[in-house]
Design a protein around this motif. Sequence first.
Motif, PDB file in Angstrom:
ATOM      1  N   ASP A 174       0.854  -1.185   0.000  1.00  0.00           N
ATOM      2  CA  ASP A 174       0.000   0.000   0.000  1.00  0.00           C
ATOM      3  C   ASP A 174       0.895   1.242   0.000  1.00  0.00           C
ATOM      4  O   ASP A 174       1.463   1.604   1.023  1.00  0.00           O
ATOM      5  CB  ASP A 174      -0.902  -0.011   1.237  1.00  0.00           C
ATOM      6  CG  ASP A 174      -1.865   1.153   1.293  1.00  0.00           C
ATOM      7  OD1 ASP A 174      -1.826   2.017   0.402  1.00  0.00           O
ATOM      8  OD2 ASP A 174      -2.666   1.188   2.249  1.00  0.00           O
ATOM      9  N   GLU A 175       1.024   1.889  -1.150  1.00  0.00           N
ATOM     10  CA  GLU A 175       1.916   3.044  -1.277  1.00  0.00           C
ATOM     11  C   GLU A 175       1.452   4.240  -0.451  1.00  0.00           C
ATOM     12  O   GLU A 175       2.237   5.139  -0.167  1.00  0.00           O
ATOM     13  CB  GLU A 175       2.082   3.422  -2.755  1.00  0.00           C
ATOM     14  CG  GLU A 175       2.825   2.355  -3.525  1.00  0.00           C
ATOM     15  CD  GLU A 175       2.963   2.671  -4.999  1.00  0.00           C
ATOM     16  OE1 GLU A 175       2.726   3.823  -5.408  1.00  0.00           O
ATOM     17  OE2 GLU A 175       3.323   1.747  -5.752  1.00  0.00           O
ATOM     18  N   LYS A 176       0.187   4.272  -0.064  1.00  0.00           N
ATOM     19  CA  LYS A 176      -0.340   5.350   0.778  1.00  0.00           C
ATOM     20  C   LYS A 176      -0.666   4.803   2.159  1.00  0.00           C
ATOM     21  O   LYS A 176      -1.642   5.197   2.791  1.00  0.00           O
ATOM     22  CB  LYS A 176      -1.572   5.957   0.123  1.00  0.00           C
ATOM     23  CG  LYS A 176      -1.265   6.618  -1.211  1.00  0.00           C
ATOM     24  CD  LYS A 176      -2.493   7.161  -1.865  1.00  0.00           C
ATOM     25  CE  LYS A 176      -2.075   7.759  -3.214  1.00  0.00           C
ATOM     26  NZ  LYS A 176      -3.168   8.093  -4.050  1.00  0.00           N
ATOM     27  N   ALA A 177       0.194   3.943   2.637  1.00  0.00           N
ATOM     28  CA  ALA A 177      -0.037   3.219   3.878  1.00  0.00           C
ATOM     29  C   ALA A 177      -0.020   4.118   5.106  1.00  0.00           C
ATOM     30  O   ALA A 177       0.693   5.119   5.155  1.00  0.00           O
ATOM     31  CB  ALA A 177       1.021   2.133   4.033  1.00  0.00           C
ATOM     32  N   SER A 178      -0.789   3.699   6.096  1.00  0.00           N
ATOM     33  CA  SER A 178      -0.796   4.391   7.385  1.00  0.00           C
ATOM     34  C   SER A 178       0.489   4.058   8.140  1.00  0.00           C
ATOM     35  O   SER A 178       1.203   3.101   7.804  1.00  0.00           O
ATOM     36  CB  SER A 178      -2.000   3.934   8.215  1.00  0.00           C
ATOM     37  OG  SER A 178      -1.832   2.567   8.574  1.00  0.00           O
ATOM     38  N   THR A 179       0.763   4.817   9.160  1.00  0.00           N
ATOM     39  CA  THR A 179       1.937   4.562  10.001  1.00  0.00           C
ATOM     40  C   THR A 179       1.852   3.165  10.604  1.00  0.00           C
ATOM     41  O   THR A 179       2.855   2.447  10.642  1.00  0.00           O
ATOM     42  CB  THR A 179       2.048   5.628  11.113  1.00  0.00           C
ATOM     43  OG1 THR A 179       2.160   6.908  10.492  1.00  0.00           O
ATOM     44  CG2 THR A 179       3.247   5.377  11.997  1.00  0.00           C
ATOM     45  N   ALA A 180       0.673   2.762  11.054  1.00  0.00           N
ATOM     46  CA  ALA A 180       0.498   1.433  11.649  1.00  0.00           C
ATOM     47  C   ALA A 180       0.813   0.331  10.631  1.00  0.00           C
ATOM     48  O   ALA A 180       1.467  -0.664  10.955  1.00  0.00           O
ATOM     49  CB  ALA A 180      -0.920   1.270  12.183  1.00  0.00           C
ATOM     50  N   TRP A 181       0.372   0.508   9.386  1.00  0.00           N
ATOM     51  CA  TRP A 181       0.653  -0.479   8.331  1.00  0.00           C
ATOM     52  C   TRP A 181       2.152  -0.572   8.099  1.00  0.00           C
ATOM     53  O   TRP A 181       2.706  -1.661   7.962  1.00  0.00           O
ATOM     54  CB  TRP A 181      -0.073  -0.084   7.044  1.00  0.00           C
ATOM     55  CG  TRP A 181       0.020  -1.101   5.948  1.00  0.00           C
ATOM     56  CD1 TRP A 181      -0.893  -2.073   5.667  1.00  0.00           C
ATOM     57  CD2 TRP A 181       1.082  -1.260   4.991  1.00  0.00           C
ATOM     58  NE1 TRP A 181      -0.469  -2.818   4.588  1.00  0.00           N
ATOM     59  CE2 TRP A 181       0.750  -2.345   4.166  1.00  0.00           C
ATOM     60  CE3 TRP A 181       2.284  -0.610   4.761  1.00  0.00           C
ATOM     61  CZ2 TRP A 181       1.563  -2.788   3.128  1.00  0.00           C
ATOM     62  CZ3 TRP A 181       3.100  -1.035   3.728  1.00  0.00           C
ATOM     63  CH2 TRP A 181       2.732  -2.114   2.922  1.00  0.00           C
TER      64      TRP A 181
END
Length: 134
Positions: free
Chosen positions: A66-73
Motif C-alpha cells: 500500500d503506497e499510501k499506507a498508514s503509520t500502523a501499516w
Amino acid sequence: MVRLGVKQDRIVILTQYRLQRAQIKDRLKKANMKDILVSTVKTSQGKEWDYVILSTVRSLPRVEIDEKASTAWKIRNLGFITDENQINVAITRPKMGLIILGNKYLLSVHRTWKLLLAHYEEKGALVNAKDFLP
C-alpha cells in the motif's frame, strides 16, 4: 567472497532480528563461511567494518504493498527498519562497501527509504537481485 578479493573477516551481515541472525550464522557455518560476522543493527552501534551486508528482512508481494499506507501499516509490514536511528546506524557501519538486501517496493513506502533508494538509483547503485546473482 574471496573470489572478489574480499576476505570473510572483513564482512559483517546486519539484521534487525536475533532469530534471523541465528539462522544466517547457522547457514554460513554450514557453507564453511564461519569468518563472516553476523550481528543485529542494535548491537552494531559504535562499530565499523569494511563491508556490510544489511538484510532489511521484510517483504511482501508487490500487489499487497500500500503506497499510501498508514503509520500502523508501515510499522507492521516494515518492522524495526522504520526507526530512523536504526536506519542511520545500519547504513553508517561500512567503511568501504554496503549491500542492502530488501524489497524496494516495500521499502519505498517509508519516506527515508524512498529517498535513499532514489539516491542509490541515481548513482547507479540499485541492482535487482535477478541481475546481481549469477
